[in-house]
Design an enzyme around this catalytic site. Sequence first.
Site, PDB file in Angstrom:
ATOM      1  N   ASP A   1     -14.914   9.999  96.284  1.00  0.00           N
ATOM      2  CA  ASP A   1     -14.683   9.549  94.904  1.00  0.00           C
ATOM      3  C   ASP A   1     -13.241   9.793  94.455  1.00  0.00           C
ATOM      4  O   ASP A   1     -12.521  10.611  95.035  1.00  0.00           O
ATOM      5  CB  ASP A   1     -15.602  10.321  93.940  1.00  0.00           C
ATOM      6  CG  ASP A   1     -17.029   9.802  93.988  1.00  0.00           C
ATOM      7  OD1 ASP A   1     -17.379   9.124  94.974  1.00  0.00           O
ATOM      8  OD2 ASP A   1     -17.794  10.108  93.055  1.00  0.00           O
ATOM      9  N   ASP A   2     -12.877   9.092  93.406  1.00  0.00           N
ATOM     10  CA  ASP A   2     -11.675   9.350  92.598  1.00  0.00           C
ATOM     11  C   ASP A   2     -10.374   8.848  93.219  1.00  0.00           C
ATOM     12  O   ASP A   2      -9.321   8.960  92.604  1.00  0.00           O
ATOM     13  CB  ASP A   2     -11.511  10.842  92.233  1.00  0.00           C
ATOM     14  CG  ASP A   2     -12.633  11.348  91.345  1.00  0.00           C
ATOM     15  OD1 ASP A   2     -13.548  10.557  91.038  1.00  0.00           O
ATOM     16  OD2 ASP A   2     -12.608  12.534  90.971  1.00  0.00           O
TER      17      ASP A   2
ATOM     18  N   HIS B   1     -11.942   6.684  84.933  1.00  0.00           N
ATOM     19  CA  HIS B   1     -12.820   7.852  85.022  1.00  0.00           C
ATOM     20  C   HIS B   1     -13.406   8.242  83.675  1.00  0.00           C
ATOM     21  O   HIS B   1     -13.498   9.415  83.318  1.00  0.00           O
ATOM     22  CB  HIS B   1     -12.080   9.038  85.672  1.00  0.00           C
ATOM     23  CG  HIS B   1     -13.001   9.896  86.497  1.00  0.00           C
ATOM     24  ND1 HIS B   1     -13.666  10.983  85.986  1.00  0.00           N
ATOM     25  CD2 HIS B   1     -13.376   9.811  87.795  1.00  0.00           C
ATOM     26  CE1 HIS B   1     -14.402  11.531  86.938  1.00  0.00           C
ATOM     27  NE2 HIS B   1     -14.247  10.828  88.052  1.00  0.00           N
TER      28      HIS B   1
ATOM     29  N   HIS C   1     -15.729   3.152  90.588  1.00  0.00           N
ATOM     30  CA  HIS C   1     -15.927   4.448  89.921  1.00  0.00           C
ATOM     31  C   HIS C   1     -15.300   4.418  88.526  1.00  0.00           C
ATOM     32  O   HIS C   1     -14.758   5.413  88.068  1.00  0.00           O
ATOM     33  CB  HIS C   1     -15.296   5.549  90.804  1.00  0.00           C
ATOM     34  CG  HIS C   1     -15.714   6.941  90.472  1.00  0.00           C
ATOM     35  ND1 HIS C   1     -17.002   7.302  90.154  1.00  0.00           N
ATOM     36  CD2 HIS C   1     -14.993   8.104  90.436  1.00  0.00           C
ATOM     37  CE1 HIS C   1     -17.057   8.612  89.931  1.00  0.00           C
ATOM     38  NE2 HIS C   1     -15.842   9.124  90.087  1.00  0.00           N
TER      39      HIS C   1
ATOM     40  N   HIS D   1     -14.400  14.212  97.400  1.00  0.00           N
ATOM     41  CA  HIS D   1     -13.297  13.548  96.686  1.00  0.00           C
ATOM     42  C   HIS D   1     -12.077  13.501  97.593  1.00  0.00           C
ATOM     43  O   HIS D   1     -11.585  14.556  98.011  1.00  0.00           O
ATOM     44  CB  HIS D   1     -12.986  14.319  95.393  1.00  0.00           C
ATOM     45  CG  HIS D   1     -14.152  14.416  94.477  1.00  0.00           C
ATOM     46  ND1 HIS D   1     -15.184  15.311  94.671  1.00  0.00           N
ATOM     47  CD2 HIS D   1     -14.482  13.701  93.362  1.00  0.00           C
ATOM     48  CE1 HIS D   1     -16.094  15.157  93.709  1.00  0.00           C
ATOM     49  NE2 HIS D   1     -15.684  14.181  92.897  1.00  0.00           N
TER      50      HIS D   1
END
Length: 582
Positions: A35-36, A89, A85, A177
């Site tokens: 993620d991210d 955020h 995603h 991540h």
Amino acid sequence: MKRTLACFLSLLLLSTLFCVPAQAVGEKLIAITYDDGPGAHTARLLDGLKERGAHATFFMVGQSAARYPDLVIRVYQEGHQVANHSYNHSQLTSLSAQGVRNQIQSTNAVLDQACGAGSTYMVRAPYGSTNASVRQAVGAPLAFWSVDTLDWKTRNATSVKNAVVNGAKDGGIILVHDIHSTTVDGTLAAIDVLKDQGYQFVTIQELFRRRGVPLENGVQYTSCPPNGMDLGPVQVPSVTVEPAGDKLRLTLSAQEGAAIYYSTDGAPLNQASARYTEPLLVTPPCTLRAVAAFNMNGSRSEVVAQEFTMPITQAPTASLQEGQVALDCQTPGASISYTLAGAQSSDGTQSYTAPMDLTPGTTVTAWASANGCLDSAQVQYTYSQLKNLFSDVHPQQWFYSSMDRAAAAGYLQGGQNCAFQPNEGITRAQLVTILYRATAELPDGNGAPLPFPDVPASAYYSGPVIWAWEAGLVQGYADGGFHPDQPVSRQELALIFYRYLLHSDVLLSKGDVSGFQDAGAIPSWAVQAVGELSASGLLQGDAQGNFSPATTASRAQAVQLLLRCVDYITVEHLPMPQELRR
Ligand code: ZN
């Protein structure tokens, strides 16, 4: 003894029935999700995943994807799943439905730059925070996780590795991540351990597809435990290559249910690439890339890449030389092979050396090979019953004997390489020429000026046009021209042949067009011609009883009608005494 054997057999039968699993239980699959990103450590992660043959899912933040477009492309091209995603955020549960859609759609637009328009993206809500209205607004399948490694908190490679290894379960989804260097090291080390335990690292899309579980929009998934089904990895498409003239025909096939995406200019593939529907004709040099996909984003095969650099040997041409069939090939140094079938057949392949005496009714199949070149396409020539040589008229075709007879009588001449083009439309110039040859009347124009400005005196058809015009078979158009290259429709064909028969002083049976299903489509100016020709047995409809008046007449249809008319004139329908015949 007999009884024992029977017992043994029934045991064997039972064990056959019950011991063989209905479905392969399959391999241990696991989905690791990053993620991210993408970020500063993503490239190193991709190197490590590639080295290990592992695939993963990347839940990207839209603004980071926009900052690292090349990394998005690399993630996608290396067979990982690209996923959404949100754009920055955001906590989606704090946004309106429209706000959620904006987050999702603006990110999708960035990802489409790499994956191609029309791609679909799974979504993971930031912080895993969703509710019913978020899930509905997202409009895509959502992913949660079965293992939270807390990698963002520990920032320690060994802790990350242990968390992944200890949390791993068949069908699990692991959350990490890729913006942390320690996560790159920790997950790559964990992958090594888990691969030794028999795990395969797949995308979420692939995990669910292999287990036959459809992913639904607005539903959030946590894992996909083993359920006894494993459809296996996506098989690479197969490619068969065969020459077709001076091109190559590429035929691709994939397992059932998979689509094939391809390019022939070496371009990388994505959702916007061409979809394969029928064999491709390509000219070397070129590069084929092809992939089989259930979903291009995360559920696809390895890419097949094939370069075609070798030129193709030219196909052999044939000619008649003093009654012998000669073969030739334009590619320097080529050798020609052939087989014979029909009246004279050969056992196996022979090498061509010199012109051949063939029995009429023989078909030659020939191809050429040269060093450093691909073999040519196979071509077929028929040395016919009446000793014509045809490249596109063969014994199994309905027009074979008509074309053979017309060519032997000189009504019809072949073009380049013995092509008679039986299925092409016949033009006005070609039609008057075959009628003229069949009649063998000389035009009595005798140096008179040509009636049509678009018929040059030097044209092969100028004599026939003058004759046909003087005989009343054809007229010019309002613009004063003859329109020699215009195709002839079936209704025009009927009218011209009708006038030809009247010109030949034969009697035709009276009749109308009511026998044709499409009689109403026949224009009034053609009704008498079509009616009398069909009543006289010269014209027929198709298998459905249609005359198809406006359809272009093929050369084969014109030749067949010509021969029927020639026979009609000469055999029985001359009403006048012999001396009055023209
Ligand atoms: Zn996140």
